[in-house]
Design an enzyme around this catalytic site. Structure first.
Site, mmCIF file in Angstrom:
data_model
loop_
_atom_site.group_PDB
_atom_site.id
_atom_site.type_symbol
_atom_site.label_atom_id
_atom_site.label_comp_id
_atom_site.label_asym_id
_atom_site.label_seq_id
_atom_site.Cartn_x
_atom_site.Cartn_y
_atom_site.Cartn_z
ATOM 1 N N CYS A 240 0.874 -1.066 0.232
ATOM 2 C CA CYS A 240 0.220 0.038 0.092
ATOM 3 C C CYS A 240 0.890 1.312 -0.006
ATOM 4 C CB CYS A 240 -0.733 0.226 1.237
ATOM 5 S SG CYS A 240 -2.088 -1.003 1.270
ATOM 6 N N HIS A 320 12.371 1.601 5.183
ATOM 7 C CA HIS A 320 12.307 0.140 4.662
ATOM 8 C C HIS A 320 12.783 -0.892 5.761
ATOM 9 C CE1 HIS A 320 11.927 -3.588 2.430
ATOM 10 N NE2 HIS A 320 11.521 -3.024 1.308
ATOM 11 N N HIS A 404 -2.580 19.692 6.660
ATOM 12 C CA HIS A 404 -3.556 18.534 6.337
ATOM 13 C C HIS A 404 -2.719 17.449 6.365
ATOM 14 C CE1 HIS A 404 -6.112 21.936 4.873
ATOM 15 N NE2 HIS A 404 -5.165 22.159 4.160
ATOM 16 N N HIS A 408 -2.926 6.871 5.319
ATOM 17 C CA HIS A 408 -3.337 5.631 4.619
ATOM 18 C C HIS A 408 -4.609 5.121 5.231
ATOM 19 C CE1 HIS A 408 -3.612 1.752 2.576
ATOM 20 N NE2 HIS A 408 -3.065 1.274 3.591
ATOM 21 N N HIS A 437 -14.579 4.687 5.061
ATOM 22 C CA HIS A 437 -15.958 4.827 5.023
ATOM 23 C C HIS A 437 -16.746 4.514 3.676
ATOM 24 C CE1 HIS A 437 -20.332 5.936 5.424
ATOM 25 N NE2 HIS A 437 -20.212 5.481 6.382
ATOM 26 N N ASN A 441 -10.418 0.471 1.648
ATOM 27 C CA ASN A 441 -8.955 0.371 1.597
ATOM 28 C C ASN A 441 -8.544 0.145 0.136
ATOM 29 O OD1 ASN A 441 -6.309 0.190 1.480
ATOM 30 N ND2 ASN A 441 -6.148 -1.359 3.288
#
Length: 509
Positions: A240, A320, A404, A408, A437, A441
């Protein structure tokens, strides 16, 4: 594919219970490493920074010179050779700083795919479909029902793969899903930006679990008849957080290009062939959380595009943790005991995610936090070391660095924990909650649905800083920081255009 912020699992936690701390106690996470990273950044830029006081002193001397006689006396006092040498040194330093300055990368516009309404799947339809497939026992159905009720997802998300009985997890069906998502986002982007596809010099596509031959990037080249010398890349298996990785790759390529050009980054995930039809609890969570979605982003290194671009890319920070075996296997695609493929989550997922986030934040902090925050943190740290006390480590206020936040939308728990640990306000996490919502995902594209939400609400003003942060298998945590060049308005046919007035909605606990 990375599954973050799950709400219930027997392999990862107690069934029906909320996942616990994603982010370790921040008081223990920063400490001396934060200072070391800031010091490293200062030393890395010391050569350029050292010329600033020299230039200032020279300018002060120059403007203090009232007339030509004083200027001549200044030359006479220091003698011509010394003055010319000093002036040449300043010019050389200034020229060197200009050449070291990297080319700016602008985000001209972006587009998110909005699926057709007939693909929506309310919870009861989802459970009914899972029951009719005959692959799930009663325990698994009840488990999925609990996850759905506590996930933060609504009844209007789009799980493409579950609209057929029996299921059709074929390559052709997966190709159709990929084409509809990628081409839908791209065509809207081309219309909004008036871009001729022939102008694209760089194409980066990321999709974690579906990597056909020819590649997804080749499908786009073929569809839009892109030029033969295009720099095309296809990123797979990166989870993702791959959307930020793709942005980073496109940025590096744009900076080294001799000619001005455009880069298009397409981020998506494909779930048609990756629906799990078994009963292992840790592999059922992706079925409940992942939904259809994708984004297309247009980047430019053309200075002329600054006038029409929405944002300027300021920083990309990538973390990572794959060198650690537990981190490498905490989100792992494999077969269960019956040979059915799925993505398995280990019990170490939350801890690994927290460690990667900690490292990412401590690297990003010195780049974005105000000097006052960094000095306050440093002073607090030194005091605690000298006094050898267990006083609370000062937590920098990231709200002073960013206007802002696009966190994720991996699940409800990850949003809750970041809100708590970073001391964010409800309005800061609203885009993530509402994206989860409305769209579920959507993997690497979720941070773009969130930014589209903020724009649709009319909240992005000139100079605002946006922090996009995403998690991915590997295990990775990646951040991108954008600065708004103008007051930003939502682009036509955006993903929230038909429903923004209904949001925010109240999400039941």
């Amino acid at each position: 594919m990375a599954v973050i912020g799950t709400t219930a699992t027997t392999d990862v936690g107690t069934a029906g219970s909320r996942a616990k701390i994603l982010v370790p106690d921040f008081h223990q996470s920063v400490k001396l490493k934060y200072v070391k990273l800031g010091y490293h950044y200062l030393i890395s830029n010391l050569f350029s920074l050292s010329f600033i006081p020299l230039i200032i002193i020279t300018l002060i001397h120059f403007f203090q010179t009232q007339n030509l006689n004083q200027l001549w006396l200044l030359h006479h006092h220091y003698n011509l050779i010394r003055m010319l040498t000093f002036t040449g040194f300043i010019v050389f330093a200034f020229t060197l700083c200009v050449h070291k300055r990297q080319r700016a990368v602008y985000l001209v516009d972006f587009s998110c795919f909005r699926p057709a309404d007939h693909l929506k799947a309310p919870f009861h339809s989802f459970i009914q479909h899972s029951h009719l497939t005959g692959d799930f026992d009663d325990s698994s159905l009840d488990f999925q029902r609990k996850i759905l009720l506590r996930s933060g997802l609504g009844d209007e998300t789009f799980p493409e793969a579950m609209h057929y009985i029996p299921p059709r997890p074929s390559i052709s069906a997966a190709r159709c899903e990929a084409e509809s998502v990628m081409f839908g986002a791209l065509e809207n982007l081309f219309v909004n930006t008036n871009l001729n596809p022939k102008e694209i010099g760089i194409l980066v596509v990321n999709c974690s679990l579906f990597n056909p031959t020819p590649s997804l990037s080749s499908m786009i080249v073929n569809k839009y008849n892109l030029r033969s010398n295009i720099m095309s890349f296809n990123l797979g298996g990166m989870g993702c957080s791959a959307g930020v990785i793709a942005i980073d790759l496109a940025r590096d390529l744009l900076r080294v290009q001799k000619d001005n050009t455009y880069a298009v980054v397409v981020s998506t995930e494909n779930i048609t062939q990756n629906w799990y039809f078994g009963n292992k609890k840790s592999m059922l969570i992706p079925n409940c959380l992942f939904r259809v979605g994708g984004s297309a982003v247009l980047l430019s290194n053309k200075s002329a595009d600054r006038t029409r671009a929405k944002y300027k890319l300021v920083h990309v920070v990538r973390t990572h943790c794959g060198a650690d075996d537990k981190a490498f296997r905490c989100v792992y695609q494999e077969e269960d005991a019956l040979g059915k493929t799925g993505v398995s989550l280990s019990k170490d997922l939350m801890r690994i995610a927290g460690l990667s986030l900690k490292t990412n934040i401590t690297t990003l902090g010195p780049l974005v936090l105000p000097v006052t925050q960094q000095l306050r943190f440093f002073a607090n740290l030194v005091f605690s070391k000298i006094s050898k006390s267990d006083a609370k480590i000062y937590i920098p206020d990231f709200k002073l660095a960013f206007d802002h936040f696009c966190i994720h939308a991996g699940g409800r728990a990850v949003i809750d924990e970041l809100e708590r640990n970073l001391d964010l306000l409800p309005v800061h996490v609203e885009p993530s909650r509402m994206t989860l919502h409305r769209f579920g995902n959507t993997s690497s594209s979720s941070i773009w649905y969130e930014l589209a939400y903020i724009e649709a609400k009319g909240r992005v003003n000139k100079g605002n800083k946006v922090w996009q942060i995403a998690f991915g298998s590997g295990f990775k945590c990646n951040s991108a920081v954008w600065e708004a060049i103008h007051d930003v308005k939502p682009s036509p046919n955006g993903p929230w255009e038909d429903c923004i007035d209904k949001y925010p909605v109240k999400i039941l606990a």
